[in-house]
Design a protein around this motif. Sequence first.
Motif, PDB file in Angstrom:
ATOM      1  N   HIS A 112       2.861  -4.607   2.355  1.00  0.00           N
ATOM      2  CA  HIS A 112       1.552  -4.639   1.733  1.00  0.00           C
ATOM      3  C   HIS A 112       0.779  -3.338   1.930  1.00  0.00           C
ATOM      4  O   HIS A 112       0.080  -2.864   1.045  1.00  0.00           O
ATOM      5  CB  HIS A 112       0.770  -5.829   2.295  1.00  0.00           C
ATOM      6  CG  HIS A 112      -0.564  -6.033   1.651  1.00  0.00           C
ATOM      7  ND1 HIS A 112      -1.699  -6.305   2.364  1.00  0.00           N
ATOM      8  CD2 HIS A 112      -0.942  -5.974   0.357  1.00  0.00           C
ATOM      9  CE1 HIS A 112      -2.715  -6.402   1.540  1.00  0.00           C
ATOM     10  NE2 HIS A 112      -2.293  -6.219   0.320  1.00  0.00           N
TER      11      HIS A 112
ATOM     12  N   ASP B  55       9.020 -11.656  10.074  1.00  0.00           N
ATOM     13  CA  ASP B  55       8.662 -11.753   8.654  1.00  0.00           C
ATOM     14  C   ASP B  55       7.224 -11.297   8.414  1.00  0.00           C
ATOM     15  O   ASP B  55       6.927 -10.683   7.390  1.00  0.00           O
ATOM     16  CB  ASP B  55       8.864 -13.191   8.154  1.00  0.00           C
ATOM     17  CG  ASP B  55      10.354 -13.527   8.046  1.00  0.00           C
ATOM     18  OD1 ASP B  55      11.156 -12.573   7.914  1.00  0.00           O
ATOM     19  OD2 ASP B  55      10.717 -14.713   8.103  1.00  0.00           O
TER      20      ASP B  55
ATOM     21  N   PRO C  41      12.800  -8.928  -0.947  1.00  0.00           N
ATOM     22  CA  PRO C  41      12.336  -9.327   0.382  1.00  0.00           C
ATOM     23  C   PRO C  41      13.474  -9.899   1.214  1.00  0.00           C
ATOM     24  O   PRO C  41      14.370 -10.546   0.689  1.00  0.00           O
ATOM     25  CB  PRO C  41      11.294 -10.398   0.056  1.00  0.00           C
ATOM     26  CG  PRO C  41      11.710 -10.964  -1.252  1.00  0.00           C
ATOM     27  CD  PRO C  41      12.365  -9.847  -1.996  1.00  0.00           C
TER      28      PRO C  41
ATOM     29  N   LYS D  13       6.058  -8.310   5.970  1.00  0.00           N
ATOM     30  CA  LYS D  13       5.075  -8.564   4.914  1.00  0.00           C
ATOM     31  C   LYS D  13       3.916  -7.560   4.956  1.00  0.00           C
ATOM     32  O   LYS D  13       3.611  -6.926   3.941  1.00  0.00           O
ATOM     33  CB  LYS D  13       4.514  -9.993   5.068  1.00  0.00           C
ATOM     34  CG  LYS D  13       3.636 -10.434   3.921  1.00  0.00           C
ATOM     35  CD  LYS D  13       2.886 -11.716   4.255  1.00  0.00           C
ATOM     36  CE  LYS D  13       1.602 -11.390   4.990  1.00  0.00           C
ATOM     37  NZ  LYS D  13       0.814 -12.576   5.372  1.00  0.00           N
TER      38      LYS D  13
END
Lengths: 256, 260
Positions: free
Chosen positions: B183, B175, B226, B179
């Motif tokens: 980003h 995860d 997500p 992430k």
Amino acid sequence: MIDRRVVVRGAAGAAVLLIAAELAGRSGLIDPVLLPPMSTVLAGAAGLLADPEFLTDLWGTVIVWATGLLTAIVIAVPLGVLLGTLPRAELAARPLVEFMRPIPSVALLPLVTLLIPYDHGVKITVIVYAAVWPVLINTMYGLRDVDPVAKETLRSFGFGRLAVLARVSVPSAAPFVLTGVRLAAATGLIVAISAELVAGGTDGIGAFMIRAGSGYRTDLILAATLWAGILGLLANMLLVRVQRWAFRWHTERTGA
Amino acid sequence: MLDVVNLSHTYGEGPNAHQALGGIDLKVAEGEMVCVVGPSGCGKSTLLRSIAGLIRPTEGQIRIRETTVADTPGDLAVVFQDYSRSLFPWMSVGDNVALPLRRRGKDRTARRAAAAEALEEVGLAAASSKFPWELSGGMQQRVAIARALAYRPSLLLMDEPFGSVDAQTREDLEDLVLKVREHHRMTVLLITHDIDESVYVGDRVVVLTRSPARVAGELSVDLPFPRDQIATRELPAFVHLRAEVGRLVRAKKESPPVQV
């Protein structure tokens, strides 16, 4: 930390030896002229610290020993880095190293004395000869054992070979180098005093022993021997301290 | 962005030669996350090491942004499986992260700031002055990820990055990678032997055959973002995709490449 029982047992062992030596001298089992009672030796050793003649000799040994050791480090570390990084150079040098390493450096004294007219220079030369090998070999092995993953990591970021050598290989081999220096320090002291005993010279613990011997002062010979031992012990303790302090990452990880 | 053309690599010569890669074609688009899956020992790591310029492939070409990879490209970062060997034990965590930034021509202050920011991003802001070996395995791999992040590579390569941590940590790290990749809009090539993982984190999964490795087939992963460890993994599409990947991984070498 140091186990207290280890200290107590060690002290007990030393005490037994000292008492036995004391009794052997006092009881007349051994001629006190050949082996003076330990109390006499210890008192003599303490007295030597106030003897300017002995202090000059002690200092003379320390100077040639330290100079020899430092010179050996300056020679052996770069050479070890070179041979440890270039396998071909290492192969070429190996037979030479294997042949030269076992030569007792004291055996070089007659030759070195002819070549170098200067007393301390002779001693330093043979100390360097003896002290180079442990530093060289440990540096070489340290460099050969550098983790390839660590090297590849830095290389993958685009660092060149020299940068990898300076930033990964050398730091990771450094604890091995220091181990080599510790071995070299012990060997260096042995050779320093042997050279002083064989070649004489103006000063040094060995020279002091020869002078004490010609006056049948076995108590002073033993007292000087004691100081030589203490010198070696102190040097080793100092280097172990440095190792623990500078290479905590190594000792913690390997549990050494 | 990454273009691998007919890549072959053979270790050794003569009767002991071992062909690890048997002509691999692979493309990764800008901003894409591609997972390469294959049976263990099939040459996945050889592929990654060739792309990183750590070994020179026997045949074929690798181009990153139209530039042929000859030596180490210097604009990519690798996260290795073995974090304890990949992090430098004589340096603090912060120094580990900051070191590669020397290649970016940053001064000391800028390097420190970038390292602190990257560590913050992986949730290790407080560990900067610790040594790597004082941290747990999962945390060490976070440091390695932070080091790669701080470098701002145009391509991030990951070689079984979660292979040495426990299942819970593995999910956390998956995860985390999702992430930070989101980003920074990073291009990532991740190598794994874990079929579920490849589907969970990838935009696309490329399956290799047994060695000498070739591309057995590839699948687009059109699962919504997500992604969520529970919800994503119970989607019928996820279950279907992992079955497809599984079939490709187990397929006999002779079968022709499948396009799904």
